[in-house]
Design a protein around this motif. Structure first.
Motif, PDB file in Angstrom:
ATOM      1  N   VAL A  30       4.990   1.614   7.908  1.00  0.00           N
ATOM      2  CA  VAL A  30       6.172   2.000   7.717  1.00  0.00           C
ATOM      3  C   VAL A  30       6.134   3.548   7.275  1.00  0.00           C
ATOM      4  O   VAL A  30       5.495   4.055   6.502  1.00  0.00           O
ATOM      5  N   ALA A  31       7.126   4.426   8.381  1.00  0.00           N
ATOM      6  CA  ALA A  31       7.197   5.961   8.073  1.00  0.00           C
ATOM      7  C   ALA A  31       5.742   6.425   7.850  1.00  0.00           C
ATOM      8  O   ALA A  31       5.582   7.126   6.891  1.00  0.00           O
ATOM      9  N   PRO A  32       5.006   6.593   9.000  1.00  0.00           N
ATOM     10  CA  PRO A  32       3.536   7.061   8.880  1.00  0.00           C
ATOM     11  C   PRO A  32       3.694   8.604   8.787  1.00  0.00           C
ATOM     12  O   PRO A  32       4.552   9.115   9.254  1.00  0.00           O
ATOM     13  N   ALA A  33       2.938   9.008   7.868  1.00  0.00           N
ATOM     14  CA  ALA A  33       3.122  10.431   7.730  1.00  0.00           C
ATOM     15  C   ALA A  33       2.234  11.280   8.667  1.00  0.00           C
ATOM     16  O   ALA A  33       0.952  10.775   8.785  1.00  0.00           O
ATOM     17  N   VAL A  80       0.784  -1.152  -0.058  1.00  0.00           N
ATOM     18  CA  VAL A  80       0.146  -0.029   0.036  1.00  0.00           C
ATOM     19  C   VAL A  80       1.135   1.391  -0.041  1.00  0.00           C
ATOM     20  O   VAL A  80       1.352   1.798   0.880  1.00  0.00           O
ATOM     21  N   PRO A  81       1.086   1.675  -1.245  1.00  0.00           N
ATOM     22  CA  PRO A  81       2.192   2.899  -1.251  1.00  0.00           C
ATOM     23  C   PRO A  81       1.432   4.249  -0.734  1.00  0.00           C
ATOM     24  O   PRO A  81       0.211   4.449  -0.776  1.00  0.00           O
ATOM     25  N   SER A 134       4.236   5.757   4.540  1.00  0.00           N
ATOM     26  CA  SER A 134       3.717   7.258   4.429  1.00  0.00           C
ATOM     27  C   SER A 134       2.392   7.299   4.722  1.00  0.00           C
ATOM     28  O   SER A 134       1.590   7.002   5.684  1.00  0.00           O
ATOM     29  N   LEU A 135       1.872   8.091   3.814  1.00  0.00           N
ATOM     30  CA  LEU A 135       0.278   8.648   3.926  1.00  0.00           C
ATOM     31  C   LEU A 135      -0.698   7.197   3.873  1.00  0.00           C
ATOM     32  O   LEU A 135      -1.704   7.317   4.285  1.00  0.00           O
ATOM     33  N   ALA A 136      -0.309   6.176   3.181  1.00  0.00           N
ATOM     34  CA  ALA A 136      -1.075   4.804   3.238  1.00  0.00           C
ATOM     35  C   ALA A 136      -1.312   4.405   4.749  1.00  0.00           C
ATOM     36  O   ALA A 136      -2.299   3.885   5.204  1.00  0.00           O
TER      37      ALA A 136
END
Length: 176
Positions: A91-94, A8-9, A68-70
């Motif tokens: 991973v790396a939540p925005a 999920v990009p 990120s945003l996903a």
């Protein structure tokens, strides 16, 4: 039974050197969740696409791998659809609520803070330009997620030097 891995990009999709894309190429069973608009996303559309992708499989065997945003979209999806998926690696939540968050996306605020109804792991960096370490830990705690900091790793993407990211695959194996 083998899990179904859904990639999920985030905003802009994952480019050709991003670990999500490389994983998908190296593991034909990993499937990408496609979005209608990668540049000016609407949360409701991303949530609908995610739900559609999950429902193409046995939900109890689905593992989401969001970046990120996903990650925020996954939190919205979990609040709206009580699907019993197997797990999610976020991973790396925005931080879509932050002042410096890129303009153009709609509906990604306020970030849901309810516990996720499935096993989850938040992987974060201490130098991510899109979220502070403190905020990433807060989201992980609110979501009931395990938390792993990989140190000074930027946004954990190709620009930060994360190509194949073998350590990420090891983390995925731990939760899937």
């Amino acid at each position: 039974m083998r899990p179904n891995i859904l990639i999920v990009p985030g905003l802009g999709n994952s480019g050709p050197q991003h670990w999500q894309t490389l994983w998908e190429q190296q593991h034909p069973a990993f499937l990408r969740v496609e979005q209608h608009d990668w540049e000016m996303p609407a949360c409701r559309d991303w949530v609908a696409a995610l739900d559609e992708a999950v429902m193409r499989h046995e939900p109890a065997q689905v593992v989401l791998v969001a970046h990120s945003l996903a990650c925020v979209a996954v939190a919205f999806w979990a609040n709206q659809h009580k699907r019993p998926i197997r797990a999610a690696m976020l991973v790396a939540p925005a931080d879509s609520e932050a002042d410096g968050f890129p303009a153009g996306s709609t509906g990604f605020t306020p970030i849901p803070l309810a516990p996720l109804p499935f096993r989850s792991l938040v992987v974060a960096s201490t130098t991510d330009p899109y979220i502070t370490d403190v905020r990433a830990r807060q989201l992980a705690q609110a979501w009931g997620s395990d938390f792993v900091s990989i140190g000074a790793a930027g946004h954990i993407n190709a620009d930060a030097g994360f190509g194949e990211w073998e350590e990420g695959l090891e983390l995925l194996q731990r939760i899937s």
